[in-house]
Design a protein around this motif. Structure first.
Motif, PDB file in Angstrom:
ATOM      1  N   ALA A  52     -12.621   2.712  -8.260  1.00  0.00           N
ATOM      2  CA  ALA A  52     -11.903   3.152  -7.054  1.00  0.00           C
ATOM      3  C   ALA A  52     -10.612   2.359  -6.876  1.00  0.00           C
ATOM      4  N   ARG A  53     -10.657   1.044  -7.100  1.00  0.00           N
ATOM      5  CA  ARG A  53      -9.445   0.222  -6.996  1.00  0.00           C
ATOM      6  C   ARG A  53      -8.395   0.661  -8.022  1.00  0.00           C
ATOM      7  N   GLU A  54      -8.834   0.914  -9.248  1.00  0.00           N
ATOM      8  CA  GLU A  54      -7.907   1.348 -10.297  1.00  0.00           C
ATOM      9  C   GLU A  54      -7.260   2.687  -9.940  1.00  0.00           C
ATOM     10  N   ARG A  55      -8.057   3.618  -9.457  1.00  0.00           N
ATOM     11  CA  ARG A  55      -7.521   4.934  -9.083  1.00  0.00           C
ATOM     12  C   ARG A  55      -6.572   4.826  -7.901  1.00  0.00           C
ATOM     13  N   ASN A  56      -6.922   4.005  -6.918  1.00  0.00           N
ATOM     14  CA  ASN A  56      -6.034   3.813  -5.773  1.00  0.00           C
ATOM     15  C   ASN A  56      -4.690   3.251  -6.213  1.00  0.00           C
ATOM     16  N   GLU A  57      -4.723   2.297  -7.122  1.00  0.00           N
ATOM     17  CA  GLU A  57      -3.482   1.705  -7.628  1.00  0.00           C
ATOM     18  C   GLU A  57      -2.649   2.742  -8.373  1.00  0.00           C
ATOM     19  N   GLU A  58      -3.285   3.581  -9.179  1.00  0.00           N
ATOM     20  CA  GLU A  58      -2.569   4.648  -9.883  1.00  0.00           C
ATOM     21  C   GLU A  58      -1.908   5.599  -8.890  1.00  0.00           C
ATOM     22  N   TRP A  59      -2.640   5.996  -7.857  1.00  0.00           N
ATOM     23  CA  TRP A  59      -2.093   6.917  -6.862  1.00  0.00           C
ATOM     24  C   TRP A  59      -0.970   6.255  -6.070  1.00  0.00           C
ATOM     25  N   ARG A  60      -1.130   4.973  -5.768  1.00  0.00           N
ATOM     26  CA  ARG A  60      -0.106   4.247  -5.022  1.00  0.00           C
ATOM     27  C   ARG A  60       1.219   4.220  -5.791  1.00  0.00           C
ATOM     28  N   TRP A  65       3.944  10.905  -5.143  1.00  0.00           N
ATOM     29  CA  TRP A  65       3.445  10.616  -3.804  1.00  0.00           C
ATOM     30  C   TRP A  65       4.306   9.588  -3.078  1.00  0.00           C
TER      31      TRP A  65
END
Length: 74
Positions: A52-60, A65
């Protein structure tokens, strides 16, 4: 007595990570709002918070976006 019994979603053989209890679960043990998954294996479920942290960082960091992108048009 309730007319309808509310069950949890999921099936045995699916793995989840319960964020409330901070543990890996097989099948539906905790309510859906408290778990991440399903995952294919207990090892994947154990990495749920890291994933989840990795995906959040990618989206950030995804330029699609970003509100401050000067190339974006309204």
């Amino acid at each position: 007595m309730a007319l309808f019994k509310r069950g949890t979603a999921g099936k045995p053989g699916e793995w989840y990570y319960c964020i409330k209890h901070q543990k890996v679960e097989e099948g539906p043990e905790c309510r859906a709002a408290d778990r991440l998954g399903p995952y294919a294996s207990p090892e994947e479920a154990a990495r749920a918070m890291e994933t989840a942290r990795e995906r959040n960082e990618e989206w950030r960091n995804d330029p699609r976006w970003r509100d401050d992108d000067p190339a974006a048009t309204d």
